[in-house]
Scaffold this motif. Structure first.
Motif, PDB file in Angstrom:
ATOM      1  N   GLY A 129      69.167 -36.518 -75.887  1.00 29.86           N
ATOM      2  CA  GLY A 129      67.806 -36.629 -76.412  1.00 29.86           C
ATOM      3  C   GLY A 129      67.292 -38.049 -76.347  1.00 29.86           C
ATOM      4  N   LEU A 130      68.164 -39.010 -76.627  1.00 36.10           N
ATOM      5  CA  LEU A 130      67.757 -40.407 -76.581  1.00 36.10           C
ATOM      6  C   LEU A 130      67.595 -40.886 -75.142  1.00 36.10           C
ATOM      7  CD1 LEU A 130      67.224 -43.037 -78.141  1.00 36.10           C
ATOM      8  CD2 LEU A 130      69.690 -43.479 -78.059  1.00 36.10           C
ATOM      9  N   TYR A 131      68.552 -40.519 -74.289  1.00 36.30           N
ATOM     10  CA  TYR A 131      68.490 -40.898 -72.869  1.00 36.30           C
ATOM     11  C   TYR A 131      68.068 -39.654 -72.078  1.00 36.30           C
ATOM     12  CZ  TYR A 131      71.223 -44.796 -74.663  1.00 36.30           C
ATOM     13  OH  TYR A 131      71.651 -45.876 -75.377  1.00 36.30           O
ATOM     14  N   SER A 132      66.776 -39.417 -72.048  1.00 33.16           N
ATOM     15  CA  SER A 132      66.259 -38.147 -71.525  1.00 33.16           C
ATOM     16  C   SER A 132      65.927 -38.171 -70.040  1.00 33.16           C
ATOM     17  CB  SER A 132      64.996 -37.745 -72.301  1.00 33.16           C
ATOM     18  OG  SER A 132      64.015 -38.771 -72.204  1.00 33.16           O
ATOM     19  N   ASP A 133      66.028 -39.332 -69.408  1.00 33.85           N
ATOM     20  CA  ASP A 133      65.705 -39.399 -67.980  1.00 33.85           C
ATOM     21  C   ASP A 133      66.713 -38.558 -67.191  1.00 33.85           C
ATOM     22  OD1 ASP A 133      64.097 -40.923 -65.782  1.00 33.85           O
ATOM     23  OD2 ASP A 133      66.203 -41.105 -65.199  1.00 33.85           O
ATOM     24  N   SER A 134      66.208 -37.685 -66.311  1.00 30.17           N
ATOM     25  CA  SER A 134      67.097 -36.762 -65.598  1.00 30.17           C
ATOM     26  C   SER A 134      68.034 -37.491 -64.648  1.00 30.17           C
ATOM     27  CB  SER A 134      66.263 -35.733 -64.822  1.00 30.17           C
ATOM     28  OG  SER A 134      65.419 -36.379 -63.890  1.00 30.17           O
ATOM     29  N   ALA A 135      67.517 -38.497 -63.931  1.00 30.67           N
ATOM     30  CA  ALA A 135      68.359 -39.233 -62.987  1.00 30.67           C
ATOM     31  C   ALA A 135      69.455 -39.998 -63.727  1.00 30.67           C
ATOM     32  CB  ALA A 135      67.507 -40.190 -62.157  1.00 30.67           C
ATOM     33  N   LEU A 136      69.115 -40.596 -64.856  1.00 34.78           N
ATOM     34  CA  LEU A 136      70.101 -41.329 -65.639  1.00 34.78           C
ATOM     35  C   LEU A 136      71.169 -40.387 -66.177  1.00 34.78           C
ATOM     36  CD1 LEU A 136      71.096 -43.922 -66.972  1.00 34.78           C
ATOM     37  CD2 LEU A 136      69.496 -43.501 -68.852  1.00 34.78           C
ATOM     38  N   SER A 137      70.760 -39.253 -66.689  1.00 35.15           N
ATOM     39  CA  SER A 137      71.728 -38.289 -67.221  1.00 35.15           C
ATOM     40  C   SER A 137      72.677 -37.818 -66.118  1.00 35.15           C
ATOM     41  CB  SER A 137      70.996 -37.090 -67.828  1.00 35.15           C
ATOM     42  OG  SER A 137      70.167 -37.490 -68.891  1.00 35.15           O
ATOM     43  N   ALA A 138      72.114 -37.524 -64.916  1.00 41.02           N
ATOM     44  CA  ALA A 138      72.960 -37.066 -63.816  1.00 41.02           C
ATOM     45  C   ALA A 138      73.940 -38.155 -63.396  1.00 41.02           C
ATOM     46  CB  ALA A 138      72.092 -36.648 -62.628  1.00 41.02           C
ATOM     47  N   ALA A 139      73.458 -39.407 -63.330  1.00 41.40           N
ATOM     48  CA  ALA A 139      74.339 -40.508 -62.938  1.00 41.40           C
ATOM     49  C   ALA A 139      75.426 -40.744 -63.980  1.00 41.40           C
ATOM     50  CB  ALA A 139      73.517 -41.778 -62.727  1.00 41.40           C
ATOM     51  N   ALA A 140      75.070 -40.679 -65.255  1.00 46.04           N
ATOM     52  CA  ALA A 140      76.067 -40.875 -66.307  1.00 46.04           C
ATOM     53  C   ALA A 140      77.114 -39.772 -66.287  1.00 46.04           C
ATOM     54  CB  ALA A 140      75.369 -40.920 -67.664  1.00 46.04           C
TER      55      ALA A 140
END
Length: 1446
Positions: free
Chosen positions: A1044-1055
């Motif tokens: 919820g805090l880090y909601s960017d899709s590209a960031l979530s996929a990379a993480a």
């Protein structure tokens, strides 16, 4: 001489030994073999004195030679043959003078007749005897078990082989004489003609007569028979004999076809062709279907004859047509082949008369009808014939933009062009491989010989067609005002009315004597109306009125003969005539013009809308022809495009020939500019990996034709064309396509088929010496990399240019070019033959090389810039550093340090500006500070890539280097030991053996020692608190734990991907974070996150199988993910894991089967590929999780037994799971899945076993749906005799289920298929008995359920209190599980993995995995490193480095 008895030709030689009556010649004495030489000498002396009449006294001598032919010597036989040749030759030369002598007495005529018959009888007898002996010896030569074959051949036929042709020519000269005068009749005696021709036919019976060396003999036989036909009235006998020989001697068909053709052309015997074809046509089709040998001879004769004299075959074709409806496919093929030859050679061109055109169209219709013949050989043959027809001469000329077709020899008219193309496209779906292959060849022939254009893109033809249609409209509009005025039917009737009224009034006047004949009314109203309107058109008003008057009386009250209420009969007749005339006029004229739609469909109705009545103007006619032409070309191109879609799917068929034809077809299509051709050319690329040499070579040849053979003249132009074409393929190409193309280009480079001019042009494009776009420049780099795989020196010699130009600041404006440069340079690191150079150190560049400085700088500069292409470039750069750099870990540590410093600086700047500006939607914040999302994304991706490459570096590069150094040391030690052993050779040899064993032991255990070392570094150091990577782990975990805090899709996929890469380092870290990983996989709303984690979990399952195995059900659950891309990724990952034996294949493998009914075609393809590979994989250990040690990996290959394919082992469980009511699989979908899976069951033993297993499962089935599913599966199996016994033995299992009509019908299907396969008489009774039992149980169940229960040993199943079948962990269609599902499952006991988990507990820990539970003391000793083997240097990616690797 007058008293000489009459010589009658005998039916058999023995008849001459019996008294045939008064005045008949009888052999007086048969001489013995010893008496023959002097008798022959006496005959020769008498011949010199008396001439040919000497035979009258010496006939018995030569007859005796015939009688003893098998026992007398060769010299005697040859002497007799030579003597008779001279006698007959002398007689033949004397006969013309004798026959022309008007004073020839009756006695002399009779004497010469007797002598002629005697001489010819003896000569033909000797010919037959020699021929039979030659045939017998040729058979002996063909027998490999016979000895002395050469001697037999020499003694039997040396003279005969030489004298056969002169003898035949001699008899030909004899028959050409007017011998009728000797008989004093109109014809020569039939027995005499049969005597001569019989020898010809017997020679033709020799199977070797068709060989090339006997060509002269065949010609002599042909001319001899022609003489008999022309001069001796041999037509009827020849017809019967030829027909009989065609039926019994298959080899004579081509010989007789050639002979008949010559007789018709040179001797004018055309009627013989009709007689022979009529005789064949009168054969009963049913009899021919039973006699395959006779049919083949007839079929070959008809086919060969049609090729040589098609015009004569055409005139007699009607007598053969009944066989087209017969059962013999060979006769149908022959007749259809004859039609095709007639069409090509006779009925072609535009100058045909109307009757010939009609015949041509009928033949074409028949050929088209048999494209759908019931026999695949006929369908295939017809397609071949159409290919021949299409390839006949046709050319196209263009003049001033207008096309004109030159078809002086065109066999297929353009009016039928489209229909044949449609038929060929339809046959692409045929079940027969041969038919499909020939359909592809026909379509390729249509393309190569199409009369339209060299470019057949329907998109390009659409514009010109619209333009010309509009132009035609305008031309018609301009021509309409000058057209004649249109008269409406009412006005025309008013003009006719006075004459019609006058004719009607004559009906009511008295009849005159000279009255015309009276017409009678037809039986129906419709025919009467046609009769009346026809009379009106002919202006025969009186007859029309008379007929109307009668019709009014006969059809009272029927339309249109209804009285309109007129005041008199005359007015009624006129009213009916008017109505009929107007209706007739309107019906015969076309309606108003309809607006013309743009030509976007394939039908020819548009042409009918556009093209109306032909105008007299020349320009209008030309325009109409042009529109017709463009419409035909458009329709043809659309059909070809339709065929492309079908043929592209055939590239992966099992038939090698079909695949080769499909590849060749796309080569042809590409040359005609069809837009979809490029898709097919790309689709054939993966076939370069085919195990079939023919397919791989076909792909190479296809690309060789398409790209290596441009039409340009100069080398430079050819290079430009090649580079341009290959660059087009790489536009938007997938990684798989690039790899396939690389394989092809490397093959060409290794064979030196790519010229140096191509390489030069690519370097010029890359260095921008040759102007090109950025896309072309990037393609040039990729092509250089592909070529470098075949010749690495292409890159190695120009490395500095690649670095300076490819990693410059200008190039880094778009990171895709630097990324490709990194991929190209990485080719230097791959050694194609490492085994040959084990002693050589791997190729690496020094740490201070310019390449790594440029890479570090480029990565660091791009870190702080938002670019979607930076991450792929960074991954390629980090991979290249680890592949080529000495001290790669230090370089990457510096990059990580610099990039993290930039991120910290940006974070500090953001904190300082926070008071002045609000949070940006493109920044992430946790309350303490904010950072641009792309920076965090770049940092996380960099950490993950460095972590993964560090592991790969240790596991691959460091491990290989340790092994190389050890092998060098062992080799050096062995040499020293060998030297010392030689010096101590006189001593005991026991020490020698012991030393070799010790050396072997060291080599066997060293691999495990090195693996333990590498494993210890990964477990204890890489994620240690002092290590640089550990500083980023909390950041990655925080992003993953707070979607919820880090909601960017590209960031979530990379993480998520980075978390998976970090888990690859340590089993302890992996075990502690698997719950987080699988929770994200299940609950994340982002498909990219779920896909990345599935891939990561697949890699973890291979690296740490014991840790991941309890979570296997969650991997299977993703096969039902709502997102198609996630399902496809999950299917590919599970395919890889199952085929590598890394996860269980029993139970939940049914989830893979559900992908067979997925709505996405690509996912269905993944499932089909999985089961295809699984079926080909040995299944001796299917269903078991194998954890192989490094040594056991090779041995495990031998553990797989050949018990059958794995699909067979899994089918019962798959059926149970999918037929379960809770599975959610519809019945029709279940049938689709089972049809595909059962196609892999091909062995009889597997079928029999499945029959028994399925029958047994009826006992545990709980619902009617399960009964139906099981019975449907049984119906899919080809039950054999033993399978039928299994059904009989297990009858009680399903007897009570037969009351269900669906179940009963499935068992009936099993029996029906069994019968169609052909049953033995002893098995027929078993099938009938089983059928009676099935029927009785079915009827008993319909009558009373209770009766069925009482009569069956199997009780009806109770659906309550039964444990559900299937895995309790199966994921339903919902994308997420509850939190309770993510409690880490307890570990299970498995076989040892290749990471060496041992049973006895360790006494001393040296290098340990957190996942290791049991280890042996023996392994402890093996894991200890000696001083010289222990590395003194390790990775420096630590805050305080402990060791260094030299």
């Amino acid at each position: 001489m007058a008293a000489a008895p009459e010589f009658c030709l005998p039916l058999a030689p023995a008849d001459l030994l019996r008294d045939g009556g008064p005045g008949r010649y009888v052999v007086r004495e048969v001489l013995s073999a010893r008496e023959l030489p002097p008798a022959l000498a006496a005959f020769r002396a008498a011949f010199r004195a008396q001439g040919a009449l000497a035979v009258l006294q010496h006939f018995d001598c030569v007859y005796s030679v015939l009688h003893h032919f098998g026992t007398v010597g060769t010299a005697v036989k040859e002497d007799a043959l030579e003597l008779m040749m001279h006698v007959v030759s002398h007689h033949s030369s004397d006969l013309p003078a004798i026959l022309s002598d008007s004073g020839l007495s009756q006695a002399d005529r009779a004497a010469h007749l007797n002598a002629l018959k005697m001489n010819c009888y003896l000569l033909t007898g000797l010919m037959d005897a020699f021929e039979m002996e030659t045939c017998k010896n040729s058979c002996m030569e063909a027998d490999p078990g016979r000895k002395s074959r050469k001697n037999h051949a020499k003694t039997s036929g040396s003279l005969w082989e030489e004298e056969r042709e002169p003898l035949l020519q001699l008899l030909t000269q004899l028959l050409q004489l007017d011998l009728r005068q000797l008989w004093g009749a109109l014809t020569v005696e039939e027995e005499f003609v049969s005597l001569i021709t019989g020898s010809c036919y017997r020679i033709l019976e020799n199977p070797s007569i068709g060989l090339q060396r006997y060509r002269v003999t065949r010609e002599a036989l042909t001319h001899l028979l022609a003489a008999a036909l022309v001069h001796c009235d041999h037509m009827f006998s020849a017809t019967l004999k030829i027909t009989q020989m065609l039926q019994h001697f298959e080899h004579v068909a081509p010989v007789f076809a050639q002979a008949v053709s010559l007789w018709a052309k040179e001797y004018g015997l055309k009627s013989l062709v009709g007689e022979l074809l009529r005789e064949i046509g009168q054969k009963c089709p049913q009899d021919l279907a039973r006699e395959s040998s006779g049919v083949k001879g007839y079929a070959t004769f008809i086919s060969e004859l049609a090729e040589q004299i098609p015009a004569l075959v055409l005139s007699n074709m009607s007598v053969l047509l009944p066989h087209l409806d017969g059962e013999s496919y060979m006769m149908r093929n022959a007749i259809l082949g004859a039609m095709a030859e007639v069409l090509v050679q006779v009925l072609s061109g535009d100058q045909l008369e109307e009757a010939a055109r009609g015949t041509r169209d009928k033949f074409l219709d028949m050929l088209q009808a048999h494209v759908c013949d019931v026999h695949s050989f006929v369908r295939s043959r017809v397609l071949q014939l159409f290919t021949r027809i299409v390839q006949s001469k046709a050319s196209l000329c263009w003049a001033n933009g207008v096309a004109s077709v030159i078809s002086s020899h065109l066999a297929l008219p353009l009016t039928q062009f489209q229909s044949v193309v449609s038929l060929a496209v339809g046959r692409l779906k045929d079940k027969s491989v041969l038919v499909v292959k020939n359909a592809i060849q026909l379509l390729a022939a249509f393309l190569s010989n199409n009369p339209f254009s060299s470019k057949l893109s329907w998109t390009d033809l659409d514009g010109p067609l619209k333009k010309e249609v509009q132009k035609l409209k305008e031309m018609r509009d301009r021509s309409r005002p000058s057209a004649a005025p249109v008269i409406i039917p009412e006005e025309e009737w008013e003009a006719m009315l006075p004459e019609v009224r006058a004719a009607t009034q004559q009906l009511f006047q008295p009849l005159e004597e000279e009255e015309e004949e009276v017409l009678e009314v037809e039986e129906t109203v419709e025919r009467t109306v046609e009769q009346i309107t026809g009379l009106l058109k002919k202006l025969n008003y009186k007859s029309a009125a008379c007929l109307t008057q009668k019709a009014l009386c006969r059809f009272q009250g029927k339309e249109p003969f209804i009285s309109p209420g007129e005041e008199n009969e005359e007015a009624t007749i006129l009213a009916v005539l008017k109505r009929l005339y107007i209706v007739c006029f309107v019906g015969s004229c076309p309606g108003g013009e309809n607006s013309e739609d743009p030509p976007h469909d394939n039908s020819s109705d548009k042409i009918e809308e556009v093209v109306q009545e032909e105008q007299p103007q020349t320009e209008l006619v030309k325009q109409e022809m042009l529109v017709h032409y463009l419409q035909d070309a458009y329709n043809f191109s659309v059909k070809i495009s339709e065929a492309l879609n079908l043929i592209s799917r055939m590239m992966y068929e099992n038939s090698v020939s079909v695949v080769q034809e499909a590849i060749e077809f796309f080569v042809t299509v590409s040359q005609f500019g069809v837009p979809q051709a490029l898709l097919g050319v790309r689709r054939m690329l993966p076939l370069i990996w085919s195990k079939e040499p023919g397919i791989k070579e076909a792909v190479l040849n296809a690309y060789r034709q398409l790209y290596l053979s441009p039409s340009e003249d100069s080398e430079r132009a050819k290079a430009q064309a090649l580079v341009h074409s290959l660059s087009l393929i790489m536009v938007d190409a997938s990684l798989g396509t690039i790899q396939c193309l690389e394989e092809i280009i490397s093959e060409f480079v290794q064979k030196d088929e790519i010229k140096p001019a191509v390489t030069q042009l690519l370097w010029e494009r890359f260095t921008e010496k040759s102007p090109c776009s950025s896309l072309e420049r990037r393609a040039a780099v990729m092509l250089l990399g592909m070529m470098a795989r075949g010749k690495p020196e292409i890159i190695g010699s120009n490395l500095d240019i690649l670095v300076t130009m490819g990693l410059s600041e200008k190039a880094c404006e778009d990171y895709r070019l630097p990324q490709e440069v990194c991929n190209v340079i990485s080719k230097l690191a791959s050694n194609p033959k490492p085994a040959l150079e084990k002693s050589n150190a791997p190729f690496r560049l020094p740490q201070n090389h310019m390449l790594f400085g440029c890479l570090s700088e480029t990565v660091s500069k791009g870190f702080a810039q938002p670019s979607c292409h930076w991450i792929p470039f960074m991954e390629a750069a980090v991979t290249l550093i680890y592949q080529l750099a000495e001290g790669a870990e230090e370089i990457c540590a510096d990059i990580l340090h610099v990039c993290s410093q930039q991120a910290l600086e940006k974070l500090q700047e953001a904190d300082e500006e926070k008071a002045d500006a609000g949070d940006s939607p493109h920044r992430v914040s946790d309350g303490a500070g904010s950072l641009s999302t792309f920076l965090l994304l770049h940092l996380v991706a960099l950490v993950g890539q460095v972590a993964l490459q560090q592991v790969a570096f240790l596991e691959v590069s460091v491990s290989a280097e340790l092994r190389r150094r050890r092998l060098l040391k062992e080799e050096k030690t062995k040499k020293q030991s060998d030297t010392s052993t030689k010096k101590q050779r006189p001593q005991s040899t026991g020490n020698e053996t012991t030393m070799e064993e010790e050396l072997g032991l060291v080599g066997a255990t060293a691999d495990d020692t090195e693996a333990e070392l590498i494993r210890g570094i990964c477990e204890k150091e890489l994620l240690d608190e002092k290590h640089l990577l550990s500083a980023f782990v909390p950041l990655v975990l925080k992003i993953c734990n707070n979607p919820g805090l880090y909601s960017d899709s590209a960031l979530s996929a990379a993480a998520a991907l980075t978390l998976g890469k970090l888990c690859m380092i340590s089993s302890e870290f992996c075990d502690s974070h698997l719950r987080l990983l699988f929770t994200m996989m299940e609950k994340s709303t982002l498909p990219d996150v779920r896909s990345n984690l599935i891939i990561a979990a697949g890699d973890l399952a291979i690296r740490f199988p014991n840790q991941v195995e309890p979570w296997t059900s969650h991997l299977y659950a993703r096969l039902r993910d709502p997102c198609p891309s996630v399902r496809q990724t999950a299917g590919q990952v599970m395919t890889h894991l199952i085929l590598k034996d890394m996860v269980k294949v029993k139970g939940q493998v049914s989830e893979m089967a559900t992908l067979l009914i997925d709505p996405e075609e690509a996912i269905v393809g993944v499932a089909q590929n999985f089961f295809g590979e699984l079926a080909n994989k040995a299944s001796g250990c299917s269903g078991t999780l194998f954890h192989k040690s490094r040594q056991g990996l090779l041995e495990a290959g031998n553990l797989h037994s050949a018990q059958g394919n794995a699909v067979y082992n899994l089918l019962p469980d798959i059926i149970s799971h999918l037929s379960d009511p809770n599975s959610g699989i519809e019945e029709e979908s279940f049938h689709t899945i089972m049809r595909h899976l059962f196609s892999y069951i091909t062995k009889d033993k597997q079928t029999e076993s499945l029959v028994e297993k399925l029958c047994q499962r009826f006992r545990t089935a709980r619902t009617e749906r399960q009964y139906r599913d099981l019975s449907h599966c049984l119906a899919l199996l080809p039950v054999s005799e033993r399978g039928l016994h299994k059904l009989q033995d297990n009858y009680d299992c399903f007897a009570d289920k037969l009351q269900d009509p669906a179940v009963y019908n499935c068992f009936q299907t099993v029996l029906a298929r069994f019968r169609r396969a052909g049953v033995k008489p002893e098995t027929k009774a078993l099938a009938e008995e089983l059928e009676r039992k099935l029927s009785a149980s079915h009827n008993r169940g319909l009558d009373s359920t209770e009766t069925c229960q009482d009569g069956s040993q199997t009780p009806m199943p109770v659906p309550a209190k039964q444990k559900p079948i299937g895995s309790s962990r199966r994921q339903p269609l919902s994308p997420a599980n509850t939190d309770d599902d993510f409690v880490t499952p307890p570990p299970r006991t498995h076989r040892n993995h290749k990471r060496a988990q041992k049973r006895p507990p360790r006494k001393k820990t040296i290098i340990a995995f957190s996942s290791d539970e049991e280890n042996s003391s023996e392994d402890e000793l093996l894991a200890e490193l000696r001083e010289e083997e222990t590395p003194t240097k390790t990775t420096p990616i630590t805050r305080s480095s402990a060791r260094r690797l030299r």
